[in-house]
Design a protein around this motif. Structure first.
Motif, short mmCIF file in Angstrom:
data_model
loop_
_atom_site.label_atom_id
_atom_site.label_comp_id
_atom_site.label_asym_id
_atom_site.label_seq_id
_atom_site.Cartn_x
_atom_site.Cartn_y
_atom_site.Cartn_z
N TRP A 1 0.83 -1.21 0.00
CA TRP A 1 0.00 0.00 0.00
C TRP A 1 0.86 1.26 0.00
O TRP A 1 0.56 2.23 -0.69
N VAL A 2 1.93 1.25 0.80
CA VAL A 2 2.83 2.42 0.84
C VAL A 2 3.46 2.66 -0.52
O VAL A 2 3.49 3.80 -1.01
N SER A 3 3.97 1.60 -1.13
CA SER A 3 4.65 1.76 -2.42
C SER A 3 3.68 2.22 -3.51
O SER A 3 4.04 3.04 -4.37
N LYS A 4 2.46 1.72 -3.49
CA LYS A 4 1.48 2.11 -4.51
C LYS A 4 0.95 3.53 -4.29
O LYS A 4 0.82 4.30 -5.25
N TYR A 5 0.68 3.86 -3.03
CA TYR A 5 0.06 5.16 -2.74
C TYR A 5 1.06 6.31 -2.89
O TYR A 5 0.73 7.35 -3.46
N PHE A 6 2.29 6.12 -2.38
CA PHE A 6 3.26 7.21 -2.36
C PHE A 6 4.21 7.21 -3.56
O PHE A 6 4.80 8.25 -3.88
N PHE A 7 4.40 6.05 -4.19
CA PHE A 7 5.39 5.97 -5.26
C PHE A 7 4.81 5.48 -6.59
O PHE A 7 5.51 5.50 -7.60
N GLY A 8 3.57 5.00 -6.57
CA GLY A 8 2.96 4.53 -7.80
C GLY A 8 3.56 3.25 -8.35
O GLY A 8 3.48 3.00 -9.55
N ILE A 9 4.17 2.45 -7.47
CA ILE A 9 4.76 1.18 -7.89
C ILE A 9 4.28 0.07 -6.95
O ILE A 9 3.71 0.34 -5.89
N ASP A 10 4.53 -1.16 -7.35
CA ASP A 10 4.28 -2.30 -6.48
C ASP A 10 5.64 -2.81 -6.01
O ASP A 10 6.47 -3.22 -6.82
#
Length: 219
Positions: free
Chosen positions: A21-30
């Protein structure tokens, strides 16, 4: 029935895919598409840096601790300090660890569960958890390999439960051995990379590296 319900809740808590969730929400990656491919704190440190790695580690630890502490929602365990309560806390913590490894909310592809495992131990026996932290930090300072630090802290956990604290719970003793073995087995790839010299070191303790570099330059 109450115990079963709590086990399900504990699994769902563990299934919260913090790093995903952190990577997707803040960085747009998985996060699972980078580094080691694991959705855990170690890979977050490696890919996103120490700030986000620390955040993920704290939340993942909290999942394990919260799951184990669910035991106090059942009155008979809340008022009696017994082996049954310890055993249920271990069961709840393990449910959270399983949830972290096979998260319901992230297509059952998670991390290795080390931080969540530590969180449950912290809730069950803080003194043992403190000793494990000491071992972890010492190895991390010396090597900067989170994987190696995790393995050593897991082995230290088994040694403390079996020999130093000599816990009365057979389930807890067997569990400690299983933890040590699990950490060694789940880090086989990391061990191989360390032996080959290809394992990445986490981006922490950079001040130590800069200091060493300056010393070499001045010599």
């Amino acid at each position: 029935m109450q115990e079963l319900l709590l086990l399900i809740i504990a699994y769902m808590l563990g299934s919260i895919p913090t790093s995903v969730w952190v990577s997707k929400y803040f960085f747009g990656i998985d996060i699972r598409d980078y580094g080691s491919g694991n959705a855990g704190a170690t890979n977050t440190f490696r890919v996103l840096g120490s700030k986000w790695g620390t955040l993920v580690m704290i939340v993942d630890m909290s999942k394990g601790a919260a799951a184990a502490l669910l035991v106090f929602l059942i009155h008979k365990y809340a008022v009696t300090d017994s082996l049954q309560r310890t055993n249920l806390m271990i069961g709840l913590g393990l449910a959270a660890v399983i949830g972290h490894i096979f998260p319901l909310w992230a297509n059952f592809k998670g991390g290795k569960g080390v931080a969540t495992l530590f969180g449950m131990i912290l809730a069950i026996q803080p003194s043992v958890a403190g000793c494990c932290v000491g071992v972890f930090l010492l190895v991390l300072y010396l090597t900067r390999f989170v994987s190696l630090s995790s393995i050593f802290s897991g082995v230290a956990f088994a040694v403390m439960i079996l020999f130093i604290f000599n816990d009365d719970s057979t389930f807890y003793r067997v569990f400690s051995i299983a933890v040590a073995l699990m950490l060694v087995l789940t880090h086989q790839k990391n061990i191989n990379r360390i032996l080959k010299g290809t394992e990445n070191k986490v981006p922490i303790l950079k001040f130590r590296d800069r200091r060493k570099h300056r010393r070499r330059r001045n010599d």
